[in-house]
Design a protein around this motif. Structure first.
Motif, PDB file in Angstrom:
ATOM      1  N   VAL A   1       0.837  -1.198   0.000  1.00 23.57           N
ATOM      2  CA  VAL A   1       0.000   0.000   0.000  1.00 23.57           C
ATOM      3  C   VAL A   1       0.877   1.255   0.000  1.00 23.57           C
ATOM      4  N   ASP A   2       0.371   2.298  -0.671  1.00 25.54           N
ATOM      5  CA  ASP A   2       1.124   3.550  -0.768  1.00 25.54           C
ATOM      6  C   ASP A   2       0.611   4.582   0.230  1.00 25.54           C
ATOM      7  N   GLN A   3      -0.695   4.586   0.393  1.00 20.64           N
ATOM      8  CA  GLN A   3      -1.295   5.613   1.248  1.00 20.64           C
ATOM      9  C   GLN A   3      -2.313   4.968   2.176  1.00 20.64           C
ATOM     10  N   ILE A   4      -2.395   5.480   3.394  1.00 19.18           N
ATOM     11  CA  ILE A   4      -3.453   5.025   4.312  1.00 19.18           C
ATOM     12  C   ILE A   4      -4.119   6.269   4.893  1.00 19.18           C
ATOM     13  N   ALA A   5      -5.438   6.315   4.773  1.00 21.79           N
ATOM     14  CA  ALA A   5      -6.177   7.482   5.277  1.00 21.79           C
ATOM     15  C   ALA A   5      -7.184   7.003   6.311  1.00 21.79           C
TER      16      ALA A   5
ATOM     17  N   ASP B   1       8.250   2.671   5.753  1.00 24.07           N
ATOM     18  CA  ASP B   1       8.831   3.779   4.983  1.00 24.07           C
ATOM     19  C   ASP B   1       8.040   4.128   3.720  1.00 24.07           C
ATOM     20  N   ASN B   2       7.413   3.129   3.100  1.00 24.76           N
ATOM     21  CA  ASN B   2       6.727   3.398   1.827  1.00 24.76           C
ATOM     22  C   ASN B   2       5.303   3.907   1.994  1.00 24.76           C
ATOM     23  N   VAL B   3       4.877   4.052   3.255  1.00 22.80           N
ATOM     24  CA  VAL B   3       3.472   4.419   3.487  1.00 22.80           C
ATOM     25  C   VAL B   3       3.338   5.880   3.901  1.00 22.80           C
ATOM     26  N   ASP B   4       2.349   6.538   3.298  1.00 21.38           N
ATOM     27  CA  ASP B   4       1.982   7.891   3.705  1.00 21.38           C
ATOM     28  C   ASP B   4       0.696   7.747   4.524  1.00 21.38           C
ATOM     29  N   LEU B   5       0.770   8.043   5.812  1.00 19.27           N
ATOM     30  CA  LEU B   5      -0.410   7.862   6.678  1.00 19.27           C
ATOM     31  C   LEU B   5      -1.001   9.217   7.046  1.00 19.27           C
TER      32      LEU B   5
ATOM     33  N   THR C   1       3.089  -2.618   8.496  1.00 19.27           N
ATOM     34  CA  THR C   1       3.692  -3.658   7.639  1.00 19.27           C
ATOM     35  C   THR C   1       3.940  -3.165   6.216  1.00 19.27           C
ATOM     36  N   GLY C   2       3.208  -2.119   5.788  1.00 18.59           N
ATOM     37  CA  GLY C   2       3.359  -1.619   4.417  1.00 18.59           C
ATOM     38  C   GLY C   2       2.541  -2.402   3.413  1.00 18.59           C
ATOM     39  N   GLU C   3       1.808  -3.395   3.888  1.00 21.27           N
ATOM     40  CA  GLU C   3       0.892  -4.117   2.993  1.00 21.27           C
ATOM     41  C   GLU C   3      -0.412  -4.420   3.723  1.00 21.27           C
ATOM     42  N   LEU C   4      -1.446  -4.690   2.946  1.00 21.34           N
ATOM     43  CA  LEU C   4      -2.754  -4.969   3.547  1.00 21.34           C
ATOM     44  C   LEU C   4      -2.619  -6.174   4.476  1.00 21.34           C
TER      45      LEU C   4
END
Ligand code: MIC
Ligand code: SF4
Length: 631
Positions: free
Chosen positions: A289-293, A319-323, A406-409
């Motif tokens: 995942v790239d973004q989590i809102a 690191d790859n996630v924008d929360l 985790t950076g993934e679903l």
């Protein structure tokens, strides 16, 4: 026959008509709410009705959607709405206070009330044992002026909840489970009434997540019983006087019953691009995942955000996630500050937005091209996030928080059990509210972007025109008139907004409509599902669209079309949908036994006007405003 809770409340508010499913009734409205993007049109229409004073006990105007101020437009809208509140004696909730549904739950809604709101997620208030219905702006203007609302009596579906949720599953998983079973059409024509032993374990915030997303099922509204949990929530809000215990009669009559074993529910996810495209999180496998809102009127409560804070505490997001996190209200934000939850969120690497709708309505935070965005929101229609190529997945706050690490679903069932945090006392600030007494001598303040709402079309004995667009099933009001940070500031300027109608499907639509001087739209099943935005009817009206012929309509949109004086015809035989050719000319005689005639071949097919006599009179009068003015 013994009454359901729904019928008990409707009966106590009945002004006219009989409580028989399908019948037209008039009910007394206790409260109304509007938000800013639908509010300006509602209030322009209220001004046209110009009541001496409001007829409801309480009417609140929230500013929560259009809070990004890139130009003068949104700020002008806010000032206009404030000035309407001052003139008519409404309560004004300033930008920054939070999302209308979260705030209305905190401050105003109470058991046994009837609330009408110009937003499709108004049913959130059903968590408190109220009947809370989403509607178009004109219906709200009428409710404020005259104190009533017309509706078709819905059927009642009992959702019987058994047992309790298991580790780290939450209310969002319950409503996603129902969406999987019932689909986005499954609730159409129903009020969903939640009972059973499983109800007891659900807090008011959890119930509100469920009633909120009943809108995605197409239900008129959803309601929970009012019990000890309701009392303690009201007590924590310093409103215990508003508590009334409420439940259905013994052995009530239900038109349908659905039993749900809460212990069998797993963490679920709605995949792109529909809230009913549901599967288990576990079955998805590795999905980066790239973004989590996190936030919105579905999952922006204090409890939800504390779940997130507990999961992120002492850790760092991938690191790859924008929360991004948008608290549901200023109170939620203040309580997060007091409980140090905010520190845990920021320390983990979350970006904190102001309490508002924000990314949920495309007001910022559009994902990157082809980005994968996990959201705790209620809608994942294509393009709604602001990036057409992005994919939005809807999940619970627990799933969103764990996936941020985790950076993934990822299924939060891998974690230890996180217990919900309930405050002893909800902090309730008043600094964002203005309570106006009303002064009919005042003038309202309209900036240059606020244009008059479109005039109803001339009434005729037959309709003639080209089919300008043939839409598929489940067309949303986001498809009809999309919303994002660029288009939302035009919500008060219908002539300009009309250039964006069907923008993602056919950007040339408005030019075609203007060249043809109007025409027809053909739709599939559940045409106009989703948002309550009246603009999805007002913008076609401005382009002189005289009718929509569809297989079926969503409730709110159909009402908005009628209010605008646009005929919502239905095919008598669904297969006739295939006989209509986009771009060809048709005629419709406006007498009973309606036929749609292909002008070239003279072949005809049967269409129906499934409306009450009153609604037919509204159409004949050229829309609800003209009809009401003549009453
Ligand atoms: C939505 O969630 O789609 C909105 C934005 O809140 C709409 C209202 C609108 O379009 O202004 C809704 O749900 O009714
Ligand atoms: Fe706001 Fe989203 Fe809720 Fe609509 S669904 S009211 S945009 S938070």
């Amino acid at each position: 026959m013994n009454d359901s809770l729904t019928y008990k409340i409707l009966r106590s508010h009945l002004l006219e008509g009989e409580l028989i499913p399908g019948a037209d009734i008039r009910i007394k409205v206790d409260q109304t709410l509007t938000q800013d993007t639908t509010g300006t049109m509602a209030y322009l229409q209220l001004e046209a009705l110009n009541p001496e004073k409001k007829a409801t006990e309480l009417s609140v105007a929230y500013v929560d959607h259009n809070t990004l101020q890139l130009g003068f437009e949104n700020a002008d809208d806010h000032e206009y709405i404030r000035s309407v509140c001052e003139k008519y004696g409404l309560i004004y909730s300033k930008a920054g206070n939070g999302i209308c549904h979260q705030l209305h739950l905190e401050y105003f809604i109470a058991p046994n009330k009837i609330l009408i709101g110009s937003d499709s997620h108004t049913p959130t208030g059903g968590a408190m044992g109220a009947i809370a219905i989403g509607s178009g702006g004109l219906d709200i203007a009428i409710a404020i002026s005259k104190g009533y609302y017309y509706m078709t009596v819905p059927k009642v579906m009992n959702i019987y909840l058994d047992n309790a949720l298991t580790k780290n599953t939450s209310a969002k998983d319950i409503i996603l489970y129902l969406l999987k079973i019932l689909t986005v059409k499954g609730g159409v024509g129903y009020i969903l009434e939640y009972t059973g032993p499983g109800v007891k374990s659900l807090t008011i915030s959890e119930r509100a997540t469920i009633t909120n997303m009943g809108a995605e099922l197409g239900a008129t509204t959803s309601i929970f019983v009012s019990d000890e949990m309701t009392r303690s929530y009201l007590e924590m809000q310093d409103r215990v006087d508003a508590y009334i215990p409420l439940s259905p009669d013994e052995n009530p009559y239900y038109d349908a019953v659905l039993k749900v074993d809460l212990s069998q529910i797993e963490p679920l996810v709605a995949c792109p691009h529909s809230p009913d495209n549901v599967t288990t999180v576990a079955s998805i496998g590795h999905k980066k995942v790239d973004q989590i809102a996190i936030g919105s009127c579905t999952n922006g409560s204090f409890e939800d955000l504390m779940q997130v804070a507990q999961i992120l505490k002492g850790k760092k997001i991938h690191d790859n996630v924008d929360l991004v996190i948008s608290p549901g209200s200023s109170n939620v934000l203040r309580m997060l500050i007091e409980n140090h939850g905010l520190k845990d969120l920021v320390d983990a690497g979350a970006r904190i937005l102001e309490p508002s709708c924000g990314p949920c309505i495309g007001m910022g935070q559009a994902p990157k091209s082809e980005g994968i965005s996990l959201r705790t929101f209620n809608r994942n229609f294509k393009g709604r996030c602001g990036t057409l190529s992005a994919e939005v997945y809807l999940v619970s706050p627990e799933t969103a928080a764990y996936s941020a690490l985790t950076g993934e679903l990822s299924s939060p069932q891998a974690l230890i059990d996180i217990k919900r945090t309930q405050p002893q006392n909800y902090l309730k600030g008043q600094q964002f509210f203005k309570y106006y007494a009303g002064d009919s001598s005042l003038q309202t303040v309209k900036g240059p972007n606020i244009k008059a709402f479109p005039e109803a079309l001339e009434t005729k004995s037959k309709l003639e025109g080209k089919v300008l667009l043939k839409a598929s099933d489940n067309m949303t009001t986001d498809d009809i008139i999309p919303s994002n940070a660029n288009m939302l500031p035009l919500r008060s300027n219908i002539p300009k907004l009309s250039e964006f109608v069907f923008h993602h499907l056919d950007p040339e639509f408005y030019k075609k409509a203007r060249n043809e001087n109007g025409g027809f739209i053909v739709g599939g099943e559940n045409y106009g599902q989703g948002s309550s935005r009246e603009h999805a009817a007002l913008v076609p009206l401005a382009l002189k669209i005289t009718c929509v012929v569809a297989k079926s309509f969503s409730r709110i949109h159909k009402k908005n079309l009628i209010n605008a004086g646009i005929y919502p015809f239905q095919f008598e035989y669904e297969e006739d949908y295939h006989k209509i050719v986009e771009g060809e000319n048709y005629e419709i005689q406006l007498e009973e036994g309606y036929k749609m005639i292909h002008l070239e071949s003279k072949t005809s097919l049967s269409i129906l006007l499934k409306c009450s006599q009153r609604e037919k009179d509204i159409l004949k009068a050229g829309g609800a405003l003209k009809y009401e003015e003549a009453q």
